[in-house]
Design a protein around this motif. Structure first.
Motif, short mmCIF file in Angstrom:
data_model
loop_
_atom_site.label_atom_id
_atom_site.label_comp_id
_atom_site.label_asym_id
_atom_site.label_seq_id
_atom_site.Cartn_x
_atom_site.Cartn_y
_atom_site.Cartn_z
N GLN A 77 0.83 -1.21 0.00
CA GLN A 77 0.00 0.00 0.00
C GLN A 77 0.86 1.26 0.00
O GLN A 77 0.57 2.22 -0.71
CB GLN A 77 -0.93 -0.01 1.22
CG GLN A 77 -2.03 -1.04 1.16
CD GLN A 77 -2.83 -1.11 2.45
OE1 GLN A 77 -2.26 -1.25 3.54
NE2 GLN A 77 -4.14 -1.03 2.34
N VAL A 78 1.92 1.24 0.81
CA VAL A 78 2.83 2.39 0.87
C VAL A 78 3.51 2.59 -0.48
O VAL A 78 3.58 3.71 -1.00
CB VAL A 78 3.89 2.18 1.97
CG1 VAL A 78 4.97 3.25 1.90
CG2 VAL A 78 3.23 2.19 3.35
N LEU A 79 4.00 1.51 -1.07
CA LEU A 79 4.68 1.61 -2.36
C LEU A 79 3.74 2.11 -3.45
O LEU A 79 4.13 2.95 -4.28
CB LEU A 79 5.25 0.24 -2.76
CG LEU A 79 5.97 0.18 -4.10
CD1 LEU A 79 7.16 1.16 -4.12
CD2 LEU A 79 6.45 -1.24 -4.39
N ALA A 80 2.50 1.64 -3.46
CA ALA A 80 1.53 2.09 -4.46
C ALA A 80 1.27 3.59 -4.33
O ALA A 80 1.20 4.31 -5.33
CB ALA A 80 0.23 1.30 -4.33
N MET A 214 6.49 -0.65 -16.45
CA MET A 214 6.48 -1.90 -15.71
C MET A 214 5.29 -1.95 -14.75
O MET A 214 4.77 -0.93 -14.31
CB MET A 214 7.76 -2.04 -14.88
CG MET A 214 9.01 -2.30 -15.66
SD MET A 214 10.40 -2.53 -14.48
CE MET A 214 11.73 -2.91 -15.62
N GLN A 215 4.89 -3.17 -14.41
CA GLN A 215 4.02 -3.35 -13.26
C GLN A 215 4.83 -3.07 -12.00
O GLN A 215 6.06 -3.22 -11.99
CB GLN A 215 3.49 -4.78 -13.20
CG GLN A 215 2.53 -5.16 -14.29
CD GLN A 215 2.02 -6.58 -14.13
OE1 GLN A 215 2.46 -7.32 -13.24
NE2 GLN A 215 1.10 -6.98 -14.99
N LEU A 216 4.15 -2.68 -10.93
CA LEU A 216 4.86 -2.43 -9.68
C LEU A 216 5.68 -3.64 -9.25
O LEU A 216 6.80 -3.51 -8.76
CB LEU A 216 3.86 -2.06 -8.58
CG LEU A 216 3.66 -0.58 -8.27
CD1 LEU A 216 2.63 -0.42 -7.17
CD2 LEU A 216 4.97 0.08 -7.90
N SER A 217 5.14 -4.82 -9.42
CA SER A 217 5.82 -6.04 -9.00
C SER A 217 7.07 -6.32 -9.80
O SER A 217 7.93 -7.11 -9.38
CB SER A 217 4.87 -7.24 -9.10
OG SER A 217 4.43 -7.42 -10.43
N GLU A 218 7.21 -5.69 -10.98
CA GLU A 218 8.38 -5.91 -11.83
C GLU A 218 9.52 -4.95 -11.52
O GLU A 218 10.64 -5.16 -11.98
CB GLU A 218 7.97 -5.77 -13.30
CG GLU A 218 6.95 -6.79 -13.76
CD GLU A 218 6.42 -6.50 -15.16
OE1 GLU A 218 6.02 -7.45 -15.84
OE2 GLU A 218 6.39 -5.32 -15.56
N THR A 219 9.24 -3.89 -10.77
CA THR A 219 10.28 -2.92 -10.45
C THR A 219 11.25 -3.50 -9.42
O THR A 219 10.94 -4.49 -8.75
CB THR A 219 9.68 -1.61 -9.90
OG1 THR A 219 9.04 -1.89 -8.64
CG2 THR A 219 8.66 -1.03 -10.87
N GLY A 278 -2.98 -7.53 -5.95
CA GLY A 278 -3.66 -6.79 -7.01
C GLY A 278 -3.03 -5.43 -7.25
O GLY A 278 -2.86 -5.01 -8.41
N GLN A 279 -2.66 -4.73 -6.17
CA GLN A 279 -2.03 -3.41 -6.32
C GLN A 279 -0.68 -3.52 -7.02
O GLN A 279 -0.33 -2.68 -7.84
CB GLN A 279 -1.84 -2.76 -4.95
CG GLN A 279 -3.12 -2.19 -4.37
CD GLN A 279 -2.85 -1.23 -3.23
OE1 GLN A 279 -2.00 -1.48 -2.38
NE2 GLN A 279 -3.57 -0.14 -3.20
N LEU A 280 0.06 -4.55 -6.69
CA LEU A 280 1.39 -4.72 -7.28
C LEU A 280 1.33 -5.11 -8.75
O LEU A 280 2.34 -4.98 -9.46
CB LEU A 280 2.18 -5.76 -6.48
CG LEU A 280 2.56 -5.36 -5.06
CD1 LEU A 280 3.15 -6.53 -4.31
CD2 LEU A 280 3.54 -4.18 -5.06
#
Length: 327
Positions: A77-80, A214-219, A278-280
């Motif tokens: 949540q913080v990263l998003a 990128m998706q967040l999860s790919e960073t 889901g957010q990532l």
């Protein structure tokens, strides 16, 4: 990267500084000292909070960001939240220039814990090596120390420089460390050290999200957070299955109630992990591009940014007659 706003050398840009750090590190207090009238009240914010002010002739937005390892928010949540802000700033960089990041550390905190190590790793990956020179580690709460504890704090500060922060400091060529002395002059002096550079700062996560979509999860930072989410999801799912098996075998009503409560607790953990997953999976940079294009870029830059992000901009010194609190 091509900004969504045309460059106009005749228009004055606004500088932006991010203030980051764990809950209780003194972020909100620093901002309130920087400019009286600021509305930031607590370090435990769940959203980024922006305060507009001036230092000399420089127009400045100071952004109080939620920290990793928060007591109320997950790291995802913080990263998003931070990613939305940084993507938007990067897309509006011609007029909203990121000048640097302040990372606050409570010097009265006795030791670096495991959570501190993880938080630092996430911060390191978010910023990227090229932006190290634009990071200032700020030690806080020196005014709370007596002479004896001050000597201990000075020793801790030296340990942070020589060990924990060493790789980012890189022998004077990277980040640097300073003290916040609990005064307005001290806060302005710290900010002034990073707003003088005319070249905008670009963080690794901004390039990954906006330039590479990128998706967040790919960073780099998102991959670490995603791993933790997957582990949490796997643990909670497994525990729920074991508890349900116990429930079927249990005949004692009191023990059954206890197991049911345990299942409900783990279901909350699982549901949060699923939401984090889901957010990532979001492409934040692409989403922010779309939102900005829908709004149009003819609006005043700070109003556009705040409209996209849904944050309140507390204008301490008005930019224009129309620049008031924006939702």
């Amino acid at each position: 990267m091509t900004s969504l706003q045309p460059h106009d050398s005749g228009r004055q840009f606004t500088s932006m500084v991010l203030v980051m750090g764990n809950t209780g590190s003194g972020k909100s207090h620093f901002i309130n000292k920087l400019k009286e009238g600021a509305t930031v009240e607590s370090d435990s914010t769940s959203r980024c909070e922006a305060v507009y002010t001036r230092i000399g002739r420089t127009r400045l937005v100071v952004l109080d960001c939620p920290g990793f390892n928060d007591t109320k928010l997950s790291d995802a949540q913080v990263l998003a939240e931070i990613s939305r802000v940084l993507s938007t700033q990067y897309l509006l960089e011609n007029e909203l220039k990121l000048c640097g990041i302040l990372c606050l550390r409570d010097i009265t905190k006795a030791r670096m814990e495991g959570s501190d190590v993880k938080t630092f790793e996430l911060f390191y990956k978010l910023v990227g090596r090229n932006a190290f020179p634009h990071v200032v580690f700020v030690t806080t709460k020196w005014g709370l120390l007596d002479d004896e504890n001050r000597m201990k704090a000075e020793k801790r500060e030296l340990e942070l420089k020589d060990d924990f922060w060493k790789e980012m400091i890189i022998e004077g060529k990277g980040s640097y460390v300073t003290r916040f002395l609990d005064t307005k002059d001290s806060a302005e002096g710290i900010i002034s050290q990073i707003i003088g550079d005319k070249h905008p700062v670009v963080l690794k996560i901004q390039q990954e999200l906006v330039d590479e979509e990128m998706q967040l999860s790919e960073t780099s930072v998102g991959a670490i957070v995603a791993q933790g989410v997957e582990e949490r999801l796997e643990r909670s799912t497994s525990k729920i299955e074991r508890c349900r098996a116990r429930l079927e075998r249990e005949s004692n009503s009191t023990k059954k109630t206890s197991v049911i409560l345990e299942i409900r607790k783990e279901e909350k953990v699982r549901d949060q992990a699923q939401a984090d997953h889901g957010q990532l999976n979001q492409k934040v940079g692409r989403d922010m591009k779309s939102k900005i294009k829908k709004l149009g870029t003819s609006q005043e830059t700070l109003r556009t940014a705040c409209s996209v992000l849904g944050i309140v901009l507390s204008v301490v010194v008005p930019l224009t007659a129309s620049a008031c609190s924006v939702m």
